[in-house]
Write an enzyme that holds these catalytic residues in place. Sequence first.
Site, mmCIF file in Angstrom:
data_model
loop_
_atom_site.group_PDB
_atom_site.id
_atom_site.type_symbol
_atom_site.label_atom_id
_atom_site.label_comp_id
_atom_site.label_asym_id
_atom_site.label_seq_id
_atom_site.Cartn_x
_atom_site.Cartn_y
_atom_site.Cartn_z
ATOM 1 N N GLU A 80 0.803 -1.234 0.000
ATOM 2 C CA GLU A 80 0.000 0.000 0.000
ATOM 3 C C GLU A 80 0.835 1.284 0.000
ATOM 4 O OE1 GLU A 80 -2.841 -0.267 3.220
ATOM 5 O OE2 GLU A 80 -3.716 -2.112 2.433
ATOM 6 N N ASN A 87 2.195 -5.076 -3.164
ATOM 7 C CA ASN A 87 0.793 -5.432 -2.900
ATOM 8 C C ASN A 87 -0.033 -4.171 -2.620
ATOM 9 O OD1 ASN A 87 -1.113 -7.656 -2.297
ATOM 10 N ND2 ASN A 87 -1.046 -6.910 -0.183
ATOM 11 N N HIS A 90 -10.334 -6.419 -1.898
ATOM 12 C CA HIS A 90 -11.384 -6.256 -0.886
ATOM 13 C C HIS A 90 -12.554 -5.576 -1.596
ATOM 14 C CE1 HIS A 90 -8.867 -7.511 2.395
ATOM 15 N NE2 HIS A 90 -7.905 -6.687 1.986
ATOM 16 N N GLU A 100 -5.889 -10.917 -1.107
ATOM 17 C CA GLU A 100 -6.666 -10.687 0.127
ATOM 18 C C GLU A 100 -8.157 -10.629 -0.166
ATOM 19 O OE1 GLU A 100 -5.302 -7.273 2.378
ATOM 20 O OE2 GLU A 100 -3.204 -7.669 1.930
ATOM 21 N N ASP A 150 -12.007 -10.576 -0.361
ATOM 22 C CA ASP A 150 -13.278 -10.793 0.314
ATOM 23 C C ASP A 150 -14.317 -9.929 -0.378
ATOM 24 O OD1 ASP A 150 -12.554 -8.313 1.510
ATOM 25 O OD2 ASP A 150 -12.119 -9.228 3.457
#
Length: 347
Positions: free
Chosen positions: A155, A198, A234, A263, A265
């Site tokens: 990030e 990432n 996400h 990651e 979801d």
Amino acid sequence: MNTLGRLLVGALIALLPAADTAAAQDLPLRSYAERRGFHVGAAVAVRPLRNDAAYRETLRREFNMVVAENAFKWSELRPSRRRFDFRGADAIVEFARSNGMAVRGHTLVWHRQVPRWLVAGKFTRDEVADLLRQHIRTVVGRYRGKVSAWDVVNEAVDDETGGLRADSFWYRALGPEYIELAFRSAREADPDAKLYYNDYSAEGMSRKADGVHKLLSDLKSRGVPVDGVGWQMHELNGFRAGAEHRENARRLIALGLELSITEMDVRVKLPASADDYGRQAEGYASAAEFCLSEPNCKALVLWGFTDKYSWIPGEFPEWGDALIYDRNFRPKPAYSALRRALAATGP
Ligand code: XIL
């Protein structure tokens, strides 16, 4: 075999046809992934790994990759300047080893979960550079040969501008060079692990995605050892992987990078209806189909697997149920959709 034995075997055989339905032929997610040389993974939290048997069972049965949800972050590994605490990280790596799972390492440099002693420590630039170098050498060195891919930098790109994020301890202390320093230190400590950048909200095409592409293209052109790009994914319910993901993946892969979904979801607004879970399932399936049809997309990793322990409700009030198992470890429509996508033969 005695009479009782024969009777028992007979009874078992009599039961077999009942069990031999379509459902019984379904295999765990990891079996389908392994057939295709693919990794399907989940983020793991240390507490349920230690205390919840259903959690451990489901994890080992369904996934062939893990990542630590928090245990590899500075906040967990570095209680003080001179001390490392590897208990949580070691437990996850050992669980993975004994269950034949690959490990992603997350993460070596991030603006969040940086310990107080470091932020408030009034260190000089050289001291911070040394601390970062030493940290990476120690952590990556310890898990050399055990962690197959590292999120070296997490990030670093600003959501609005697409330039480097300035609200970061690392940026303030070291300037933009912290990124190069981190990748070079990681490569020295493990020549074979895949080194990733990432980030979130940079999966489809956007100003931020342009910023990530530019950062990686600069690093590559300067010979900085970066091997891959992680898309966190996400997402909000309604999400579909589509043409813009393909376009972005192609330009990243053209830089010589591999790609992983790291990651995933898909959070839903609560309370949710059956329709909401159906739409969620389609989102998961679309990501799996996308990744499996992209030769350089290596893994699909979820940020957890059961709604019992997801980070979403703690971070986004009124949202939840973002994963593929419910709170009682019952598979949701998203689980079946993911399995179907993994089981389908290639394009
Ligand atoms: C989250 C964890 O899930 C939480 O438990 C923790 O409190 C905060 O961090 N992007 C990342 C992850 O790269 O490390 C974050 O994990 C979720 C967003």
